[in-house]
Design an enzyme around this catalytic site. Structure first.
Site, mmCIF file in Angstrom:
data_model
loop_
_atom_site.group_PDB
_atom_site.id
_atom_site.type_symbol
_atom_site.label_atom_id
_atom_site.label_comp_id
_atom_site.label_asym_id
_atom_site.label_seq_id
_atom_site.Cartn_x
_atom_site.Cartn_y
_atom_site.Cartn_z
ATOM 1 N N ASP A 33 3.581 9.451 -0.777
ATOM 2 C CA ASP A 33 2.406 8.681 -0.363
ATOM 3 C C ASP A 33 2.160 7.566 -1.368
ATOM 4 O O ASP A 33 2.294 7.802 -2.581
ATOM 5 C CB ASP A 33 1.172 9.604 -0.335
ATOM 6 N N HIS A 84 0.819 -1.221 0.000
ATOM 7 C CA HIS A 84 0.000 0.000 0.000
ATOM 8 C C HIS A 84 0.848 1.264 0.000
ATOM 9 O O HIS A 84 0.346 2.341 -0.293
ATOM 10 C CB HIS A 84 -0.918 0.013 1.226
HETATM 11 C C1 GDG Z 1 -2.033 3.665 3.312
HETATM 12 C C2 GDG Z 1 -1.049 4.396 2.390
HETATM 13 C C3 GDG Z 1 -2.817 4.457 0.612
HETATM 14 C C4 GDG Z 1 -8.381 10.229 8.042
HETATM 15 N N1 GDG Z 1 -8.746 10.931 9.141
HETATM 16 C C5 GDG Z 1 -9.927 10.435 9.530
HETATM 17 C C6 GDG Z 1 -10.287 9.406 8.652
HETATM 18 N N2 GDG Z 1 -9.327 9.317 7.752
HETATM 19 C C7 GDG Z 1 -9.381 8.386 6.605
HETATM 20 C C8 GDG Z 1 -9.407 9.114 5.290
HETATM 21 C C9 GDG Z 1 -8.887 8.037 4.346
HETATM 22 C C10 GDG Z 1 -7.935 7.248 5.239
HETATM 23 O O1 GDG Z 1 -8.241 7.577 6.590
HETATM 24 C C11 GDG Z 1 -6.487 7.640 5.016
HETATM 25 O O2 GDG Z 1 -6.060 7.061 3.821
HETATM 26 P P1 GDG Z 1 -4.727 7.521 3.110
HETATM 27 O O3 GDG Z 1 -4.719 6.913 1.755
HETATM 28 O O4 GDG Z 1 -4.680 8.997 3.048
HETATM 29 O O5 GDG Z 1 -3.502 7.094 4.034
HETATM 30 P P2 GDG Z 1 -2.890 5.875 4.939
HETATM 31 O O6 GDG Z 1 -3.673 5.668 6.151
HETATM 32 O O7 GDG Z 1 -1.497 6.296 5.165
HETATM 33 O O8 GDG Z 1 -2.942 4.514 4.064
HETATM 34 C C12 GDG Z 1 -1.804 5.289 1.404
HETATM 35 C C13 GDG Z 1 -3.704 3.634 1.546
HETATM 36 O O9 GDG Z 1 -2.894 2.847 2.441
HETATM 37 C C14 GDG Z 1 -4.635 2.689 0.750
HETATM 38 O O10 GDG Z 1 -3.926 1.815 -0.070
HETATM 39 O O11 GDG Z 1 -3.643 5.342 -0.133
HETATM 40 O O12 GDG Z 1 -0.895 5.906 0.518
HETATM 41 O O13 GDG Z 1 -0.136 5.182 3.173
HETATM 42 O O14 GDG Z 1 -9.914 7.182 3.918
HETATM 43 O O15 GDG Z 1 -10.700 9.565 5.006
HETATM 44 N N3 GDG Z 1 -11.428 8.694 8.751
HETATM 45 C C15 GDG Z 1 -12.270 9.021 9.778
HETATM 46 N N4 GDG Z 1 -11.981 10.023 10.680
HETATM 47 C C16 GDG Z 1 -10.822 10.758 10.581
HETATM 48 O O16 GDG Z 1 -10.606 11.683 11.374
HETATM 49 N N5 GDG Z 1 -13.431 8.344 9.907
#
Ligand code: GDG
Length: 471
Positions: free
Chosen positions: A360, A153
């Site tokens: 990312d 990921h």
């Molecule tokens: C890894 C990779 C890749 C955030 N704050 C809250 C909340 N979130 C949710 C967002 C989004 C998710 O968390 C974060 O996803 P990301 O993709 O930005 O980042 P990582 O957690 O680092 O994930 C990344 C991912 O895996 C998938 O393959 O995209 O690059 O690092 O959905 O909305 N959700 C809630 N409250 C919050 O305060 N409910």
């Protein structure tokens, strides 16, 4: 029907009333369409570790506790202090200890032992992320030769960075024990292919037989998406809720939003600096714009994270100290999580989505922000060129997050962007979301894992030989 075993560090057990998040959303349709067993850490640390099995419909969830020592060495140690920084191009933050590596291997062995108790020969295994790189090898050393795939990921850096990791020469080639290794972008897959070419001399003919030597490993690109239409509907409903209306009414002028876990890869302090440059360069917006940064804490036990927490709050304090008025606070920095519904509504209410990670794998916030917009009056996405999402999102305002002046200028441009241009960019971005919806992401990976002939949109390693300069 073959069972799909999903293996990841943490397991998301569906609970009534709790909205799904993270991996659970990504795997939702796989969990719905196939009988699945999801195995991983329970989140509990216990010196007499227990294993629980929970059944929900035709799926089951197996969760294991970790011993204190293993939690420290595997999770806080090797996974989060070596693999995470190095895979995000931050060799400077990596802290290697031999003990942590052996804890990491021990937990992979523990997972393999638990799997060995329940696996049947035709079960298909799908391993997720950097915590579990050696798992295929650990299973094969127990005589378990099930078809097995791996999806990373997070980014995979070029060999020039990867080789700075102690023991990379045993760890990275361990991916060769998988039948299929999937990445978020062609760039990550090409970095892996280059690593293999450089370190193992695989050259440009790239059908590899590594690890146990039993089958050839293949690689492919499977960019993660979101449930686009569902998210658009959620945002449309949520923007009318009392909570979102209250936030909007409390803000003079337009809203800029950032949502990220508190992590150095997300570039939050650098982003604050970009916003500061915007305020300095665009006095016409003073008092008429508010930047809301929602940042739930993560991994606070790790020193680098605690330091970054400091850096971000002092940047927010500095900007507010310099620019605030009695009736206007330029930055609202919120250190707690919000519901998915609340976030969807806030995205829709924001004129700008500021998503500027230093590096990312994909970045789902960028995708959610676009999905949440009103197509008749959409906001503008400012996106780091170093997020995996930038490959698909050419119509965003792409920025270099290391250059605060460029980020500041992009904010100025987004704030002033005419509606026609906003609509056109949004339509392009939305079309790309629909082309790569998460609903068939799992199917594509599993089809590619079943055999090369079925890998509809996966890029095979042969395609990637173009990226490699034979040495
Ligand atoms: C890894 C990779 C890749 C955030 N704050 C809250 C909340 N979130 C949710 C967002 C989004 C998710 O968390 C974060 O996803 P990301 O993709 O930005 O980042 P990582 O957690 O680092 O994930 C990344 C991912 O895996 C998938 O393959 O995209 O690059 O690092 O959905 O909305 N959700 C809630 N409250 C919050 O305060 N409910």
């Amino acid at each position: 029907m073959a069972r799909i075993f999903i293996i990841s560090n943490r397991v998301a057990i569906p609970k009534a009333g709790i909205q799904p998040g993270g991996l659970e959303v990504v795997l939702k349709s796989t969990l719905k369409k196939n009988p699945c067993v999801w195995l991983g850490w329970s989140g509990e640390v216990n010196d007499t570790p227990r294993t629980h099995t929970i059944k929900k419909g035709r799926n089951s969830y197996i969760v294991l506790d970790l011993r204190t020592e293993d939690f420290e060495e595997y999770y806080n140690g090797f996974a989060n202090r070596v693999l995470w920084p190095i895979f995000h191009y931050r060799i400077d933050l990596a802290e290697f200890s031999r003990r942590d590596l052996s804890g990491y291997r021990r937990v992979n062995e523990q997972f393999a032992d638990e799997l060995a108790k329940v696996l049947k020969p035709d079960d298909i295994i799908w391993v997720h992320d950097y915590h579990l790189i050696p798992l295929a090898q650990a299973l094969q050393s127990r005589g378990l030769n099930n078809r097995i795939g791996f999806f990373l990921h997070i980014p995979l850096p070029p060999p020039e960075i990867l080789t700075a990791m102690p023991h990379h020469d045993t760890l990275i080639p361990a991916l060769g024990a998988y039948d299929l290794v999937g990445f978020q972008t062609d760039g990550d897959a090409a970095n892996f292919a280059r690593y293999l070419a450089k370190e193992l001399g695989t050259g440009s003919h790239m059908s590899l037989t590594l690890g146990s030597g039993r089958r050839a490993m293949r690689l492919g690109t499977f960019p993660v998406g979101i449930e686009t239409r569902q998210f658009t509907r959620l945002a449309g409903r949520s923007v009318r809720t009392k909570f979102v209306r209250k936030v909007i009414n409390s803000i003079p002028g337009k809203l800029i939003i950032g949502v990220d876990r508190l992590d150095y890869s997300k570039g939050i302090a650098q982003r604050m600096e970009g916003y500061e440059r915007f305020l300095l360069g665009h006095p016409e917006w003073l008092g008429k714009v508010t930047y809301l940064q929602i940042t739930p804490k993560s991994r606070s036990q790790i020193k680098e994270y605690a330091e970054m927490e400091q850096a971000v709050s002092s940047a927010a304090g500095r900007i507010n100290g310099a620019f605030s008025e009695a009736a206007w606070t330029p930055v609202r920095y919120v250190n707690r999580p919000y519901s998915r519904t609340a976030l969807a509504g806030l995205y829709r209410a924001s004129r700008v989505g500021l998503v500027t990670p230093m590096r990312d794998g994909m970045n789902l916030v960028a995708k959610e922000y676009v999905a949440a917009q009103d197509p008749d009056d959409p906001g503008v996405l400012i996106l780091s060129r170093f997020a995996g999402a930038a490959d698909e999102f050419r119509a965003a305002l792409l920025v270099n997050p290391y250059d605060p002046d460029a980020v500041g200028a992009a904010i100025g441009r987004a704030m002033a962007m005419p509606q026609d241009e906003r609509k056109q960019r949004h339509a392009e971005l939305y079309a790309s979301l629909l082309r790569n919806d998460i609903s068939d992401w799992g199917d594509r990976f599993l089809a590619a894992l079943a055999g090369p002939q079925k890998g509809r949109s996966s890029r095979t390693v042969q395609d990637l030989s173009d990226f490699i300069t034979p040495s």
